[in-house]
Scaffold this motif. Structure first.
Motif, PDB file in Angstrom:
ATOM      1  N   ALA A 246      -4.897  -9.329   5.235  1.00 11.44           N
ATOM      2  CA  ALA A 246      -4.176  -8.351   6.062  1.00 11.44           C
ATOM      3  C   ALA A 246      -4.123  -7.004   5.359  1.00 11.44           C
ATOM      4  O   ALA A 246      -4.189  -5.956   6.022  1.00 11.44           O
ATOM      5  CB  ALA A 246      -2.772  -8.858   6.365  1.00 11.44           C
ATOM      6  N   ASP A 247      -4.011  -6.981   4.034  1.00  9.36           N
ATOM      7  CA  ASP A 247      -3.984  -5.722   3.292  1.00  9.36           C
ATOM      8  C   ASP A 247      -5.281  -4.940   3.481  1.00  9.36           C
ATOM      9  O   ASP A 247      -5.261  -3.711   3.610  1.00  9.36           O
ATOM     10  CB  ASP A 247      -3.747  -5.968   1.799  1.00  9.36           C
ATOM     11  CG  ASP A 247      -2.318  -6.385   1.495  1.00  9.36           C
ATOM     12  OD1 ASP A 247      -1.443  -6.148   2.357  1.00  9.36           O
ATOM     13  OD2 ASP A 247      -2.090  -6.929   0.413  1.00  9.36           O
TER      14      ASP A 247
ATOM     15  N   VAL B  66      -7.399  -5.188   6.091  1.00 12.42           N
ATOM     16  CA  VAL B  66      -7.492  -4.752   7.481  1.00 12.42           C
ATOM     17  C   VAL B  66      -6.618  -3.526   7.730  1.00 12.42           C
ATOM     18  O   VAL B  66      -7.010  -2.601   8.426  1.00 12.42           O
ATOM     19  CB  VAL B  66      -7.103  -5.898   8.442  1.00 12.42           C
ATOM     20  CG1 VAL B  66      -7.009  -5.413   9.866  1.00 12.42           C
ATOM     21  CG2 VAL B  66      -8.106  -7.030   8.331  1.00 12.42           C
ATOM     22  N   GLU B  67      -5.447  -3.494   7.134  1.00 12.21           N
ATOM     23  CA  GLU B  67      -4.519  -2.381   7.345  1.00 12.21           C
ATOM     24  C   GLU B  67      -4.787  -1.209   6.402  1.00 12.21           C
ATOM     25  O   GLU B  67      -4.101  -0.205   6.458  1.00 12.21           O
ATOM     26  CB  GLU B  67      -3.087  -2.873   7.177  1.00 12.21           C
ATOM     27  CG  GLU B  67      -2.707  -3.878   8.249  1.00 12.21           C
ATOM     28  CD  GLU B  67      -1.394  -4.579   7.985  1.00 12.21           C
ATOM     29  OE1 GLU B  67      -0.656  -4.140   7.077  1.00 12.21           O
ATOM     30  OE2 GLU B  67      -1.109  -5.564   8.674  1.00 12.21           O
ATOM     31  N   GLY B  68      -5.780  -1.348   5.518  1.00 12.37           N
ATOM     32  CA  GLY B  68      -6.156  -0.240   4.647  1.00 12.37           C
ATOM     33  C   GLY B  68      -5.305  -0.082   3.416  1.00 12.37           C
ATOM     34  O   GLY B  68      -5.330   0.946   2.771  1.00 12.37           O
ATOM     35  N   ARG B  69      -4.519  -1.130   3.043  1.00 12.30           N
ATOM     36  CA  ARG B  69      -3.665  -1.017   1.862  1.00 12.30           C
ATOM     37  C   ARG B  69      -4.338  -1.540   0.602  1.00 12.30           C
ATOM     38  O   ARG B  69      -3.808  -1.399  -0.485  1.00 12.30           O
ATOM     39  CB  ARG B  69      -2.370  -1.809   2.086  1.00 12.30           C
ATOM     40  CG  ARG B  69      -1.518  -1.231   3.177  1.00 12.30           C
ATOM     41  CD  ARG B  69      -0.166  -1.896   3.218  1.00 12.30           C
ATOM     42  NE  ARG B  69      -0.252  -3.333   3.274  1.00 12.30           N
ATOM     43  CZ  ARG B  69       0.122  -4.072   4.308  1.00 12.30           C
ATOM     44  NH1 ARG B  69       0.583  -3.498   5.390  1.00 12.30           N
ATOM     45  NH2 ARG B  69       0.037  -5.383   4.260  1.00 12.30           N
ATOM     46  N   ALA B  70      -5.493  -2.175   0.730  1.00 13.51           N
ATOM     47  CA  ALA B  70      -6.190  -2.737  -0.437  1.00 13.51           C
ATOM     48  C   ALA B  70      -7.504  -2.023  -0.634  1.00 13.51           C
ATOM     49  O   ALA B  70      -7.970  -1.288   0.231  1.00 13.51           O
ATOM     50  CB  ALA B  70      -6.418  -4.231  -0.234  1.00 13.51           C
ATOM     51  N   ALA B  71      -8.123  -2.282  -1.758  1.00  9.59           N
ATOM     52  CA  ALA B  71      -9.435  -1.689  -2.043  1.00  9.59           C
ATOM     53  C   ALA B  71     -10.419  -2.143  -0.995  1.00  9.59           C
ATOM     54  O   ALA B  71     -10.428  -3.285  -0.568  1.00  9.59           O
ATOM     55  CB  ALA B  71      -9.904  -2.097  -3.430  1.00  9.59           C
ATOM     56  N   ALA B  72     -11.268  -1.248  -0.575  1.00  9.93           N
ATOM     57  CA  ALA B  72     -12.247  -1.551   0.466  1.00  9.93           C
ATOM     58  C   ALA B  72     -13.328  -2.412  -0.103  1.00  9.93           C
ATOM     59  O   ALA B  72     -14.029  -3.076   0.530  1.00  9.93           O
ATOM     60  CB  ALA B  72     -12.827  -0.267   1.035  1.00  9.93           C
TER      61      ALA B  72
END
Length: 153
Positions: A144-145, A147-153
């Motif tokens: 989920a992180d 997908v929502e852009g909160r984690a490293a791509a």
């Protein structure tokens, strides 16, 4: 959205549309249509590269979109990839992000990573990898992180 925003926020595996904002010309203008199609399309985000500074040149950060594979009878003859720098004048839009539970098959290429396959689940990714062996590969489950852009791509 700008190219810099795609670079900063879109995770690998996202489907990205790009456009120059011009209307599509009629089909009878084949040359104008071909030029328009080179500046307007859709591709899957497969690679992000940081800026580079060398003694003789420098290059801005960039990302690569995979637009398609062309061939016949299951044999790929041509793979179309387009690379855009973060200062591109085109307009970009994230059409689709990978969903939670999907698995990205990532290959280490030098200091960077490149998406080589996006599977629906871990079993499908492992099966694909067994049929298409690659070196320096890791499997990453989409969270989920991501997908929502909160984690490293």
């Amino acid at each position: 959205m700008s190219a810099l925003q795609v670079y900063d926020h879109a995770p690998l595996g996202s489907l990205i549309a790009y456009s120059d904002g011009a209307p599509k010309p009629p089909a009878r203008f084949s040359r104008k249509l071909r030029d328009w199609e080179s500046r307007n399309g859709v591709g899957r985000l497969v690679k992000k590269e940081p800026p580079r500074e060398r003694p003789t040149y420098s290059s801005p950060a960039c990302f690569t979109l995979h637009e398609g594979d062309f061939g016949s009878d299951g044999i790929v003859i041509v793979t179309v990839m387009r690379t855009y720098t973060v200062d591109s004048a085109l307009t970009f839009k994230v059409r689709e992000r990978p969903t939670v539970g999907m698995v990205r098959v990532i290959q280490a290429v030098g200091d960077n990573s490149e998406l080589i396959h996006l599977a629906e689940e871990m079993e499908a990714a492992e099966l694909w990898l067994a049929r298409h062996p690659h070196f320096n590969v890791r499997l990453e489950e989409v969270t989920a992180d991501v997908v929502e852009g909160r984690a490293a791509a």
